[in-house]
Design an enzyme around this catalytic site. Structure first.
Site, PDB file in Angstrom:
ATOM      1  N   LYS A 194       0.968  -1.269   0.389  1.00 38.64           N
ATOM      2  CA  LYS A 194      -0.083  -0.146   0.174  1.00 38.64           C
ATOM      3  C   LYS A 194       0.785   1.230  -0.265  1.00 38.64           C
ATOM      4  O   LYS A 194       1.524   1.667   0.707  1.00 38.64           O
ATOM      5  CB  LYS A 194      -0.768  -0.093   1.156  1.00 38.64           C
TER       6      LYS A 194
ATOM      7  N   ASP B 297     -14.024   4.898   9.772  1.00 34.11           N
ATOM      8  CA  ASP B 297     -13.532   4.966   8.602  1.00 34.11           C
ATOM      9  C   ASP B 297     -14.733   3.493   8.175  1.00 34.11           C
ATOM     10  O   ASP B 297     -14.262   3.380   6.842  1.00 34.11           O
ATOM     11  CB  ASP B 297     -12.977   5.232   6.907  1.00 34.11           C
TER      12      ASP B 297
END
Length: 316
Positions: free
Chosen positions: A122, A226
């Site tokens: 990532k 989130d």
């Protein structure tokens, strides 16, 4: 620049070129645009040699010039430095050219080590959205006003790695963190499909897994921040979940955290109600979670002061 082009540029670089990139990275601590004379002095090489390397990397779009005598790194250059470190550590040997996912704040690619282990890489890329909008969700950045995009991406990556490490130790269903350098996090590759893409055979079980994971996170004083149908992977055969994307996590005893927790829950409960007819009230879930929710909330600066010092010492 695609990851294929980044890797192609990486393969064109000499050891000297990589050293120049690393020196510019170091000097970014004091300069947004690094004077070439400072690079020359730092490396104790001739200006001709340094300028030749800089010109080469400028053509490869790894450096941006301000006038003839000042340069700064680009994100592809930062990618190369990160990949180079992961290669040297033996974490990765090859990267798939097609991304697993491209978001506002990150790109994710599959990779393999020389031993055949598969990872997800990532790359944090904070600069894709406005500085103001990202900073309002990053209370751990504090009042720093002159952070470069590279530095903020670096902090974001280290924060996510920290959350993954703590959650994994607590047996929360998250990808196992493998390694971190700069803005790049290497983690376990998960065989899963985003929740919104799969039709569940047992939605009640999956929802219970999610709520249980939220409970386990509260036990270690963490809120995802989130949580939604895009950040939950489901194994298509077992329907076991994995929670991903952690840059917006926060401590549960920080002022405003209960509001964020309720937002996460509302999003998840609405999804299961609209897609599977599961009508579970948020009051019932909050009642279940109540014993784990801190009774008092502290100002962010008080909770995060030590954490900020710890993170900035790691990434400076």
């Amino acid at each position: 620049m695609s990851i294929s082009n980044v890797v192609a540029s990486y393969n064109e670089l000499s050891k000297l070129d990589l050293r120049v990139l690393r020196v510019i990275e170091v000097l970014h601590r004091n300069y947004e645009y690094v004077p070439v004379r400072r690079i020359v002095k730092y490396m104790n090489l001739s200006e001709e040699v340094i300028n030749k390397s800089i010109s080469k990397m400028n053509k490869l779009k790894l450096l941006v010039r301000r006038g003839p005598d000042n340069v700064r790194l680009t994100f592809p250059a930062y990618d190369i430095l990160s990949i180079h470190t992961m290669v040297k550590r033996g974490v990765i040997d090859a990267i798939a050219p097609t991304p697993l996912g491209v978001g506002k704040e990150s790109d994710v690619y599959a990779a393999e080590s020389s031993s055949g282990d598969k990872y997800a890489l990532k790359f944090h890329r904070i600069g894709r959205v406005s500085f103001r909008n990202t900073r309002k969700y990053r209370v751990w950045i504090g009042e720093r006003r002159h952070i470069t995009w590279l530095y903020e991406a670096k902090i974001s990556a280290h924060m996510e790695y920290m959350a993954l490490t703590e959650a994994y130790r607590a047996k929360v269903p998250v990808p196992k963190p493998r390694a971190i350098t700069r803005h790049l996090v290497a983690m376990e590759y998960i065989n899963g499909i985003e929740l919104f893409k799969i039709r569940l055979s047992n939605p009640e079980s999956v929802l219970e897994q999610i709520i249980s994971a939220i409970e386990d996170l509260l036990r270690i004083n963490i809120i995802h921040g989130d949580l939604n149908e895009y950040n939950i992977l489901v194994n298509p055969s077992s329907e076991k979940i994995t929670i991903i994307d952690w840059p917006q996590w926060m401590y549960a005893n920080v002022k405003g955290s209960k509001t964020i927790l309720m937002r996460d829950l509302n999003i998840i409960l609405r999804y299961f109600k609209s897609n599977y007819g599961l009508n579970i009230s948020i009051d019932a879930v909050m009642g279940r979670l109540a014993p784990l929710i801190p009774s008092s909330e502290l100002p962010p600066e008080k909770v995060y002061s030590r954490l900020i010092k710890r993170i900035t010492s790691l990434v400076s």
